[in-house]
Design a protein around this motif. Structure first.
Motif, PDB file in Angstrom:
ATOM      1  N   MET A 428      25.924  38.423  30.068  1.00  0.00           N
ATOM      2  CA  MET A 428      26.499  39.278  30.383  1.00  0.00           C
ATOM      3  C   MET A 428      27.807  37.232  31.098  1.00  0.00           C
ATOM      4  O   MET A 428      29.335  37.503  31.091  1.00  0.00           O
ATOM      5  N   ARG A 429      27.161  36.838  31.232  1.00  0.00           N
ATOM      6  CA  ARG A 429      27.679  35.494  31.181  1.00  0.00           C
ATOM      7  C   ARG A 429      28.759  34.981  30.814  1.00  0.00           C
ATOM      8  O   ARG A 429      29.434  34.568  30.614  1.00  0.00           O
ATOM      9  N   ALA A 430      28.793  34.842  29.455  1.00  0.00           N
ATOM     10  CA  ALA A 430      28.903  34.380  28.195  1.00  0.00           C
ATOM     11  C   ALA A 430      30.173  35.639  28.342  1.00  0.00           C
ATOM     12  O   ALA A 430      31.699  35.246  27.570  1.00  0.00           O
ATOM     13  N   ALA A 431      29.953  36.642  27.895  1.00  0.00           N
ATOM     14  CA  ALA A 431      31.089  38.050  27.966  1.00  0.00           C
ATOM     15  C   ALA A 431      32.439  37.877  29.304  1.00  0.00           C
ATOM     16  O   ALA A 431      33.853  37.750  28.931  1.00  0.00           O
ATOM     17  N   SER A 436      37.734  35.876  29.551  1.00  0.00           N
ATOM     18  CA  SER A 436      38.984  34.797  30.533  1.00  0.00           C
ATOM     19  C   SER A 436      39.680  33.922  30.033  1.00  0.00           C
ATOM     20  O   SER A 436      40.739  33.285  30.769  1.00  0.00           O
ATOM     21  N   HIS A 437      38.973  34.291  28.720  1.00  0.00           N
ATOM     22  CA  HIS A 437      39.826  32.984  27.456  1.00  0.00           C
ATOM     23  C   HIS A 437      40.230  33.742  26.801  1.00  0.00           C
ATOM     24  O   HIS A 437      39.777  33.849  25.571  1.00  0.00           O
ATOM     25  N   PRO A 438      41.269  34.685  26.864  1.00  0.00           N
ATOM     26  CA  PRO A 438      42.435  35.262  25.294  1.00  0.00           C
ATOM     27  C   PRO A 438      41.815  34.446  23.951  1.00  0.00           C
ATOM     28  O   PRO A 438      41.968  34.542  23.330  1.00  0.00           O
ATOM     29  N   GLY A 439      42.509  33.131  24.250  1.00  0.00           N
ATOM     30  CA  GLY A 439      42.138  32.401  23.532  1.00  0.00           C
ATOM     31  C   GLY A 439      41.012  32.723  22.320  1.00  0.00           C
ATOM     32  O   GLY A 439      40.968  32.665  21.647  1.00  0.00           O
ATOM     33  N   ALA A 440      39.844  31.735  23.236  1.00  0.00           N
ATOM     34  CA  ALA A 440      39.055  31.660  22.405  1.00  0.00           C
ATOM     35  C   ALA A 440      37.883  33.187  22.109  1.00  0.00           C
ATOM     36  O   ALA A 440      37.652  33.692  21.103  1.00  0.00           O
ATOM     37  N   LEU A 441      38.552  33.987  22.654  1.00  0.00           N
ATOM     38  CA  LEU A 441      38.226  35.989  22.638  1.00  0.00           C
ATOM     39  C   LEU A 441      38.778  36.565  21.148  1.00  0.00           C
ATOM     40  O   LEU A 441      37.864  36.839  20.126  1.00  0.00           O
TER      41      LEU A 441
END
Lengths: 495, 216
Positions: A428-431, A436-441
């Motif tokens: 959940m923390r990783a999600a 909250s970091h669109p680039g990384a997503l």
């Protein structure tokens, strides 16, 4: 089978074993389905059920929100009627009070009416340690006591036993406790009941001390109410000279009139009857001239985690419970797992929310109980005081996983997240971080799409058990956002 | 600190979130909606008595109906049919009711031990009120009903209900008529248990036979 719940494995393990017990499953299925159908008929007879249910809920909520006031009023009324009121903050204190009261009478045996409160505090074991023998007199409790077993249902503690097992227990054990079972005892319910009658009657007739709980206490009048079927309750409440009643502080109703609601909803919800065969009501002691009931009456008001439960804004509704057991009989999880798997005197859906609140979620079994449900909501549907059990279950799951502030023994403490949920929390923390970091997503999603042929079919590590029985979702060839950009992006740009 | 103060203190702290509501001094009578019914369905007086008889019988009580003039013979017949040699009599029971009975009359005395009561065959009492919708008799310990134990220990209980004046329709109507200060026993059929496979079996610890006489 051990007579104690201490050291019980967590629900999933206990349930796993129970569902493989064919006899148990057969006994439970038969019993719960019988009573389910009967209850529906009994409720259908009363056209104002919804209004009665709402009134019951509101009476209990009002009482809980002014509990201090009603407790003091009850104490005054019971005292004025000749009774003595004791207050017990926890199980040890209640047991000590009762043991001292019994010793003061000079007796070394007592007869007991079935009571959840005394089960909860382990009174029989505590009395035994003080050299006092407590005889359970309810037929089902007698079966449990003789079988050195544990109760598995609130209303029918021996529901997990069929008639053949009961016959064997009677034949084997009755002589240890008093009058032996009659010769040639068969397994017809009528003969078994007769054997219990003969066995217990000699105990009733000589008993000097009775111990009971109560279904209701009326603050206004100091009246206590016990609802039962067999007459063993009447025996224990009427014949002994001394009566000790151990009652949870949540059992109060403010006025005499309030009984009109619960005497309609309780029998229909529990045994599916219009009215149970016997109800006894007593107010303090009776004068020695008529000697109609105990000359000496002690009320032990029990907290034992109830005020901690009251402090929880969501969970406090569990204290509305009138112990009817309708929720057990409709629960698909209870029907298959049986009462013992819950590791508490309160099994089934109500137990899954009550036990972790009364005892806290520190132990493995208590932390597992909020998960002992499919959240189907049938328990909420049948509850005569409208306890939203699924809501409380979800609330308690959150507490188990996240920890947070709770009240324990009257003090506010911060609870740590329970062990065993580390992987879930890490995921959940990783999600949260990824979203909250669109680039990384975006990078992650593209990477996942490109490597999709290499993905395993099941999860490694702690997720393995979960994916054993489920298919993992397949990752699409192209992330949704890329697809949108490719197909719709140009149009959007043209506008 | 006493446990009393400790528990009351915990209750007050637990309810800090509803402090405003706790200040509200609306009387209790207005705090709870009472829109449920006072009785279920419209019935004449005679129909209510019929319903009582039907519901009593449904839970295995044996119901008889007779006139006041026939009551002594009816009771005598019930005792004889059972072969009762002794009958327990509460102090205020109408002497007339047992005038035709052959059984030996044993007056209940405060000093009667449970063992003595256990040896008596039958008991005859009046009642305080009867509830038609649930098939329930309520005894309140008045002189014609006697102590709670006398309707408990003997195995055969005959209870006389004066109809229609002692009959109400519903539980709410019954509670209105009762005095909480009295020791009350509500009886709906004979002793029963559902503890063996949830099969209802009549007769465990209380009287195994309950006979009710509805007297016009």
């Amino acid at each position: 089978m051990s007579g104690t719940f201490v050291g019980m494995p967590a629900f999933p393990k206990a349930a796993h074993e129970a569902v493989h017990d064919q006899t148990l499953r057969g006994n439970l299925r038969h019993a719960t389905h019988t009573i389910r159908a009967k209850r529906a008929n009994a409720v259908a007879e009363v056209s104002d059920w919804a209004q009665l249910r709402e009134a019951g809920k509101r009476i209990k909520d009002h009482t809980l929100r002014h509990l201090d006031r009603y407790l003091v009023q009850l104490e005054e009324a019971v005292t004025a009627a000749g009774g003595t009121v004791h207050w017990a903050a926890d199980a040890d204190e209640a047991n000590r009070i009762v043991a001292d009261l019994v010793k003061a009478t000079g007796e070394s045996e007592v007869v007991k009416v079935k009571s959840m409160a005394t089960q909860e505090i382990g009174l029989n074991e505590a009395l035994e340690a003080e050299g006092i023998r407590a005889y359970e007199t309810d037929l089902a409790e007698l079966i449990v006591q003789l079988g050195k077993d544990r109760p598995s249902h609130i209303l029918v503690p021996a529901i997990h036993r069929n008639r053949a097992e009961i016959r064997d227990i009677f034949e084997r054990e009755m002589s240890e406790w008093g009058r032996p079972a009659p010769e040639g005892l068969t397994d017809t319910p009528a003969e078994l009941a007769e054997a219990a009658r003969l066995h217990l009657r000699e105990k009733f007739l000589r008993a000097k001390v009775g111990i009971s709980g109560a279904n209701f206490m009326v603050a206004e009048t100091g009246t206590l109410v016990v609802v039962e079927s067999e007459g063993n309750g009447r025996m224990c409440l009427t014949l002994p000279e001394t009566l000790i009643s151990v009652v949870g502080i949540e059992k109060i109703v403010p006025t005499w009139r309030d009984l009109e609601v619960f005497l309609q909803t309780l029998p229909r919800s529990s045994t599916a009857e219009r009215m149970n065969p016997y109800t006894s009501m007593w107010t303090g002691t009776t004068d020695s001239e008529t000697a109609d009931g105990p000359q000496d009456f002690h009320l032990v008001l029990l907290d034992n985690g109830r005020t901690d439960t009251l402090a929880d804004e969501v969970g406090r509704q569990a204290l509305r419970c009138i112990r009817c057991s309708a929720c057990l009989n409709v629960c698909p999880v209870y029907e298959r797992a049986g009462g013992h798997a819950y590791g508490s005197v309160y099994p089934g859906p109500i137990g899954a929310i009550l036990s972790p609140q009364l005892r806290g979620v520190a132990s493995e079994i208590d932390a597992s109980l909020p998960y002992a449900s499919s959240l189907c909501g049938a328990c909420y549907e049948v509850c005569p005081v409208a306890i939203d059990i699924p809501e409380v279950l979800v609330h308690l799951r959150e507490r188990v996983v996240q920890g947070g502030q709770v009240t324990a023994r009257g003090n506010k403490v911060v609870l740590k997240p329970a062990k065993g949920h580390a992987a879930e929390r890490a995921a959940m923390r990783a999600a949260r971080w990824a979203f909250s970091h669109p680039g990384a997503l975006r990078t992650g999603q593209r990477l996942a799409s490109r490597t999709r042929r290499l993905h395993p079919r099941s999860l490694p590590g702690p997720g393995k058990a979960w994916s054993d029985s489920r298919d993992l979702p397949t990752v699409p060839a192209e992330p949704f956002r890329d697809w949108w950009q490719r197909t719709q992006g140009a149009k959007d740009g043209a506008k | 600190m006493s446990s009393r103060d400790r528990i009351l203190g915990r209750v007050r702290r637990a309810l800090a979130d509803v402090a405003a509501e706790r200040q509200d001094d609306t009387p209790y009578e207005q705090a709870v909606p009472r829109d449920y019914l006072r009785e279920h369905g419209e019935r004449s007086v005679a129909e209510t008595v019929d319903l009582l008889a039907e519901n009593l019988a449904d839970y295995r009580a044996v119901v008889h109906r007779c006139t006041a003039a026939d009551l002594p013979a009816t009771i005598a017949g019930m005792l004889a049919a059972r072969g009762a040699k002794t009958v327990l009599v509460p102090p205020g029971l109408e002497p007339e009711w047992l005038s035709a009975a052959d059984a030996e009359r044993i007056p209940d005395r405060t000093e009667s031990t449970p063992d003595e009561l256990d040896r008596i065959d039958s008991v005859v009492t009046a009642c305080a009120v009867a509830v038609a919708e649930t098939g329930t008799l309520v005894l309140d310990g008045s002189a014609d009903q006697g102590r709670r134990r006398i309707t408990l220990v003997p195995d055969h209980h005959i209870c006389v209900v004066r109809v229609p004046e002692q009959v109400v329709s519903s539980v709410p109507q019954a509670l209105e008529r009762l005095d909480p200060a009295r020791p009350l026993t509500w009886i709906s059929g004979p002793s029963a248990t559902s503890d063996i496979e949830l099969d209802r079996v009549e007769g465990v610890h209380g009287p195994r036979t309950l006979e009710v006489v509805l007297v016009d």
